[in-house]
Design a protein around this motif. Structure first.
Motif, mmCIF file in Angstrom:
data_model
loop_
_atom_site.group_PDB
_atom_site.id
_atom_site.type_symbol
_atom_site.label_atom_id
_atom_site.label_comp_id
_atom_site.label_asym_id
_atom_site.label_seq_id
_atom_site.Cartn_x
_atom_site.Cartn_y
_atom_site.Cartn_z
ATOM 1 N N ALA A 29 0.821 -1.206 0.000
ATOM 2 C CA ALA A 29 0.000 0.000 0.000
ATOM 3 C C ALA A 29 0.857 1.259 0.000
ATOM 4 O O ALA A 29 0.429 2.313 0.421
ATOM 5 C CB ALA A 29 -0.918 -0.021 1.220
ATOM 6 N N MET A 30 2.106 1.163 -0.459
ATOM 7 C CA MET A 30 3.010 2.299 -0.479
ATOM 8 C C MET A 30 2.399 3.458 -1.251
ATOM 9 O O MET A 30 1.838 3.290 -2.324
ATOM 10 C CB MET A 30 4.331 1.896 -1.141
ATOM 11 C CG MET A 30 5.530 2.199 -0.267
ATOM 12 S SD MET A 30 6.988 1.287 -0.749
ATOM 13 C CE MET A 30 7.127 1.612 -2.470
ATOM 14 N N GLY A 31 2.504 4.639 -0.701
ATOM 15 C CA GLY A 31 1.936 5.804 -1.362
ATOM 16 C C GLY A 31 0.520 6.099 -0.941
ATOM 17 O O GLY A 31 -0.063 7.091 -1.387
ATOM 18 N N ILE A 32 -0.072 5.272 -0.086
ATOM 19 C CA ILE A 32 -1.430 5.478 0.401
ATOM 20 C C ILE A 32 -1.353 5.670 1.909
ATOM 21 O O ILE A 32 -0.833 4.821 2.627
ATOM 22 C CB ILE A 32 -2.327 4.280 0.059
ATOM 23 C CG1 ILE A 32 -2.393 4.091 -1.459
ATOM 24 C CG2 ILE A 32 -3.728 4.472 0.608
ATOM 25 C CD1 ILE A 32 -3.128 2.850 -1.898
ATOM 26 N N SER A 81 -12.695 3.470 -4.632
ATOM 27 C CA SER A 81 -12.538 4.229 -3.386
ATOM 28 C C SER A 81 -11.101 4.721 -3.233
ATOM 29 O O SER A 81 -10.862 5.827 -2.730
ATOM 30 C CB SER A 81 -12.933 3.362 -2.186
ATOM 31 O OG SER A 81 -12.013 2.294 -1.997
ATOM 32 N N LEU A 82 -10.130 3.924 -3.689
ATOM 33 C CA LEU A 82 -8.734 4.343 -3.608
ATOM 34 C C LEU A 82 -8.430 5.497 -4.560
ATOM 35 O O LEU A 82 -7.655 6.394 -4.214
ATOM 36 C CB LEU A 82 -7.824 3.164 -3.927
ATOM 37 C CG LEU A 82 -7.582 2.154 -2.796
ATOM 38 C CD1 LEU A 82 -6.720 1.017 -3.297
ATOM 39 C CD2 LEU A 82 -6.952 2.814 -1.592
ATOM 40 N N SER A 88 -5.288 8.430 -8.995
ATOM 41 C CA SER A 88 -5.209 7.302 -9.919
ATOM 42 C C SER A 88 -3.816 6.680 -9.971
ATOM 43 O O SER A 88 -3.676 5.459 -10.087
ATOM 44 C CB SER A 88 -5.629 7.756 -11.322
ATOM 45 O OG SER A 88 -4.814 8.832 -11.760
ATOM 46 N N MET A 89 -2.748 7.485 -9.877
ATOM 47 C CA MET A 89 -1.399 6.931 -10.005
ATOM 48 C C MET A 89 -1.025 6.071 -8.802
ATOM 49 O O MET A 89 -0.434 4.996 -8.957
ATOM 50 C CB MET A 89 -0.383 8.055 -10.204
ATOM 51 C CG MET A 89 -0.458 8.733 -11.562
ATOM 52 S SD MET A 89 -0.393 7.532 -12.934
ATOM 53 C CE MET A 89 1.220 6.797 -12.692
ATOM 54 N N ALA A 90 -1.343 6.543 -7.594
ATOM 55 C CA ALA A 90 -1.054 5.742 -6.399
ATOM 56 C C ALA A 90 -1.855 4.440 -6.428
ATOM 57 O O ALA A 90 -1.347 3.371 -6.058
ATOM 58 C CB ALA A 90 -1.383 6.537 -5.138
#
Length: 480
Positions: A29-32, A81-82, A88-90
């Motif tokens: 989940a890197m970047g979130i 949801s993400l 969109s990129m993450a």
């Protein structure tokens, strides 16, 4: 002391049931920013879990025809949801990591084992006596850590069914087969059971479980075989005397080339674990190691060789179809995607929405509660699925394989045993369970319902697990 332990694992089941599947590491989940997320982001994941658990029971026909679409819908909701939360990129980076770094290696191994094991055919006349049944169960238990629980179950279930078809009471034989061959026997290597392979993919040494939980597995498997002998002898004596039709056909094993191919699968895994060329390819932040790519290619090539070298009649006689592995592939693809928001929240630790789960398995001084890890991992594995549950608690324990294999070896052993052993408590705890039950039903054995199986398996297994919990544990489980 015992009531406190009971309260610990009972509390885990009540609180943690919606979270049981976790097939990815925290860095997926890197970047979130998981600390900024709240529990509603886990709803698509929970919806997928409920669909998997209840779909085959409540609307079997609809589920059988549309399970892939249902999994895709929940996955798209999670991704949507993400996108709204992180962009969109993450989201794309997390999706690429989930599919290429996690899911691909997982499903390729299952696929290769399923295909190769499906080419091994055992023929001949075996009489369903207690001695013969015990021999098949013991053989399957030993095989499970070498060819996988799925492979061992698919090789031996049909000969076992044919041997016991003349008996009026034979469902108990299949129940013990599920417990021993489809679950407990796979506890010693990453080949044996999917959760251990997920651990291997995350850095756990190939022979770590062999070295660390062989004694526990021997105790559990040995006691289960003793119980089975007692039950089967009692049932066999109540059977009418079967007529002796004279000498039958000798037992033969066909498709022996697949045994060589299974050895090639083992060699591929060992080579990939030892060969570290230091070459990796970056795909949107996900590093694909050359050794992992080479392993996947080798496993697919081995599966293709099995299809090419095995006569079609062998697979036909085994009742081999592609549907079981197709179902596993589709459902786990959905799981690996829908779990991404949950991983992000777990990665936030005490700052995330699921900090309470970390507290349930961690003492106030920060040390892990190993008994809690065993029961929470196990009971959640039983009612949902053991592979992702393993990773949930692997991550809660820190997710560092070097620390878990050494300083926290008792914690990793507890997670491993809970995921593998207690996957036998229900039909949905481990992938082969439901497959074996379906094959038995198709062949005229009246298997118990979902809750009927749970009652019977629980009556046998729960006392054994309690025994592991309350025994003087220092020399056996190393629990503090």
């Amino acid at each position: 002391m015992l009531p406190r332990r009971f309260a610990t694992w009972r509390g885990c089941v009540v609180m943690a049931a919606p979270l049981a599947l976790l097939p990815q590491p925290a860095w997926a989940a890197m970047g979130i920013d998981g600390a900024a997320m709240r529990w509603p982001y886990a709803l698509p994941f929970a919806g997928l879990l409920l669909s998997i658990a209840l779909g085959p029971l409540l609307f079997a026909k609809f589920w059988h025809h549309h399970y892939g679409k249902i999994a895709a819908i929940w996955s798209l909701l999670a991704l949507g949801s993400l996108v709204l939360f992180a962009g969109s990129m993450a989201t794309l980076a997390a999706l690429v990591h989930a599919m290429l770094a996690e899911y691909l290696g997982f499903i390729v191994l299952l696929f290769s084992l399923y295909v190769v094991a499906g080419g091994i055919l055992i023929t001949g006349d075996i009489k369903g006596t207690p001695a013969a049944n015990t021999g098949i169960l013991a053989l399957g238990t030993l095989m499970a850590s070498v060819v996988g629980t799925t492979g061992a179950a698919m090789i031996l279930i049909r000969p076992l069914i044919r041997a016991n078809r003349p008996r009026r009471r034979n469902a108990h034989v299949v129940i013990f087969f599920i417990i021993l061959v489809a679950n407990v026997g796979g506890a010693l290597t990453p080949l044996g059971d999917p959760p251990l392979f997920v651990g291997f993919l995350h850095g756990v040494d190939f022979f770590w479980t062999t070295r660390n939980i062989w004694l526990q597995t021997m105790i559990v498997a040995g006691l289960l075989l003793v119980i089975f002998v007692a039950v089967d002898v009692w049932r066999f004596r109540r059977e009418p005397q079967l007529s002796d039709a004279g000498p039958g056909k000798p037992v033969r094993i066909r498709g022996l080339v697949n045994l060589v191919l299974i050895a090639a699968i083992v060699a591929s895994l060992l080579v990939s674990a030892m060969w570290k060329p230091g070459i990796a390819f970056d795909v949107l932040g996900t590093k694909l190691e050359l050794e992992d790519l080479a392993r996947n290619v080798a496993l697919l090539a081995i599966a293709a060789l099995s299809v090419w070298l095995t006569p079609d009649e062998h697979r036909q006689a085994n009742g081999f179809t592609w549907e079981p592995i197709r179902e596993v592939a589709k459902l786990f693809a959905g799981i690996f995607v829908a779990i991404i928001p949950v991983i992000a929240m777990l990665d936030a630790g005490h700052h995330g929405a699921f900090a309470w789960l970390l507290s349930a398995v961690t003492a106030p001084d920060g040390t892990p509660r190993e008994v809690a890890y065993f029961w929470c991992t196990g009971l959640m594995s039983a009612f949902l699925d053991n592979a992702p549950t393993y990773l949930l608690f692997f991550e809660l324990a820190g997710g560092d394989p070097q620390v878990l294999m050494h300083a926290l070896s008792g914690t990793l052993a507890s997670i491993s045993m809970g995921a593998v052993y207690m996957g036998a408590l229900t039909y949905i705890g481990n992938a082969p369970n439901f497959m074996v039950s379906s094959i038995a039903n198709e062949n005229g054995i009246e298997m118990p319902s979902f809750f009927g199986y749970l009652l019977r398996a629980g009556a046998v297994l729960i006392p054994l697990f309690l025994l592991l919990t309350v025994l003087p544990v220092a020399p056996i489980l190393h629990w503090h």
